[in-house]
Design an enzyme around this catalytic site. Structure first.
Site, PDB file in Angstrom:
ATOM      1  N   HIS A   1       5.414   6.459  -1.136  1.00  0.00           N
ATOM      2  CA  HIS A   1       5.980   5.395  -1.420  1.00  0.00           C
ATOM      3  C   HIS A   1       5.331   4.050  -1.011  1.00  0.00           C
ATOM      4  O   HIS A   1       4.422   4.269  -0.203  1.00  0.00           O
ATOM      5  CB  HIS A   1       7.496   5.419  -0.467  1.00  0.00           C
ATOM      6  CG  HIS A   1       6.859   5.325   1.094  1.00  0.00           C
ATOM      7  ND1 HIS A   1       6.681   6.485   1.740  1.00  0.00           N
ATOM      8  CD2 HIS A   1       7.133   4.481   1.932  1.00  0.00           C
ATOM      9  CE1 HIS A   1       6.225   6.110   3.091  1.00  0.00           C
ATOM     10  NE2 HIS A   1       6.460   4.862   2.925  1.00  0.00           N
TER      11      HIS A   1
ATOM     12  N   HIS B   1       0.868  -1.202   0.069  1.00  0.00           N
ATOM     13  CA  HIS B   1       0.133   0.135   0.081  1.00  0.00           C
ATOM     14  C   HIS B   1       0.916   1.357  -0.089  1.00  0.00           C
ATOM     15  O   HIS B   1       2.406   1.222   0.231  1.00  0.00           O
ATOM     16  CB  HIS B   1      -0.893  -0.063   1.117  1.00  0.00           C
ATOM     17  CG  HIS B   1       0.034  -0.014   2.422  1.00  0.00           C
ATOM     18  ND1 HIS B   1       0.475  -0.900   2.924  1.00  0.00           N
ATOM     19  CD2 HIS B   1       0.407   0.997   3.484  1.00  0.00           C
ATOM     20  CE1 HIS B   1       1.143  -0.888   4.098  1.00  0.00           C
ATOM     21  NE2 HIS B   1       1.264   0.417   4.242  1.00  0.00           N
TER      22      HIS B   1
END
Lengths: 170, 170
Positions: B115, B34
């Site tokens: 990220h 995620h």
């Protein structure tokens, strides 16, 4: 890709279910405790957009309902699955039916018995042992369900959410 | 209860990320790959209904955007986290900002660097070794993101979805 539709109960009930699943359910780490309302089906990434649109319509027509867990039960001798038995409700049956009508039709192996699995893939002896203990536990629980979730499976067999559908919304 | 808001990339990118996470990320079995857009926060079951309403408004104002993964990078020496670097986009920054404004405000430890973590809790030696290999891998990837997910954490530290919010919808 493999998809499925589930209800996730509240954190409270999931924590209870996980306390058993940790020991008795090899799927413990693949998906959170759930009540399956539409079994695994195959769809491509483009097909699923169309299916999601249909699910949106189903959710719009679905009504929140009270989920009642009554006791621990087992599918033995059909299979050694131990589960939290969930009371059959008109709204839940209606939801299941809407999820299997028209373009959402799919072959189903079993009739719909609403349940939250807490143990599976047990040997006959293990099953007998675990079930004889768990069926005495008071697991009575009540909560309102107002949404379902479309999930898909990754290559490592874990499940990720694709979309949540709230009842009565579009 | 602990909540957080994430973007889940497509199955394709999740499978790639998991191929690394399996070896290098102890959170591998707790949540699917995620991109965190709102860090962990505490809320009660009643508070979260109010917060979900706010998130619905944010989603309504958010715009789908192209997520570009450019390379493998690391937060070292701040910490030994290795991640898929995601290009900063105006829509993504706007989303992050909306998720931290008004009643959604919360203290943030770091500035937002989008990220997808693929390795963490590595020793300095491991980090050096793994990162020196992975930074050579071509992980270029592009896909459209059109939703975010509100997740909550169970007692066993795994994360379950509370609700999905699609951009531009109410």
């Amino acid at each position: 890709m493999k998809f499925g539709v589930v209800l996730f109960p509240s954190k409270k009930l999931q924590d209870v279910a996980n306390s058993y699943r940790k020991r008795y359910d090899p799927h413990y780490s693949l998906i959170a405790p759930h009540l399956t309302v539409k079994e695994v089906f195959e769809a491509s990434e483009t097909e699923i957009e169309h299916i999601a649109a249909q699910l949106r319509q189903v959710a719009k027509d679905a009504k929140p309902f009270t989920l009642n867990v009554t006791k621990v039960s087992s599918f033995s001798p059909v299979n050694n699955v131990i589960y939290l038995k969930v009371e059959q409700k008109a709204e839940l049956t209606a939801l299941y039916n809407m999820l299997h009508e028209g373009q959402l039709k799919q072959p189903t192996e079993y009739t719909f018995i609403p349940h939250i699995t807490i143990g599976q893939r047990l040997s006959d002896d293990e099953h007998l042992d675990v079930y004889s203990q768990l069926k005495l536990v008071d697991v009575a629980h009540e909560e309102v369900i107002d949404r379902f979730h479309l999930m898909y499976q990754l290559e490592n067999d874990t499940w990720t959410v694709f979309e949540t559908f709230r009842f009565g919304k579009e």
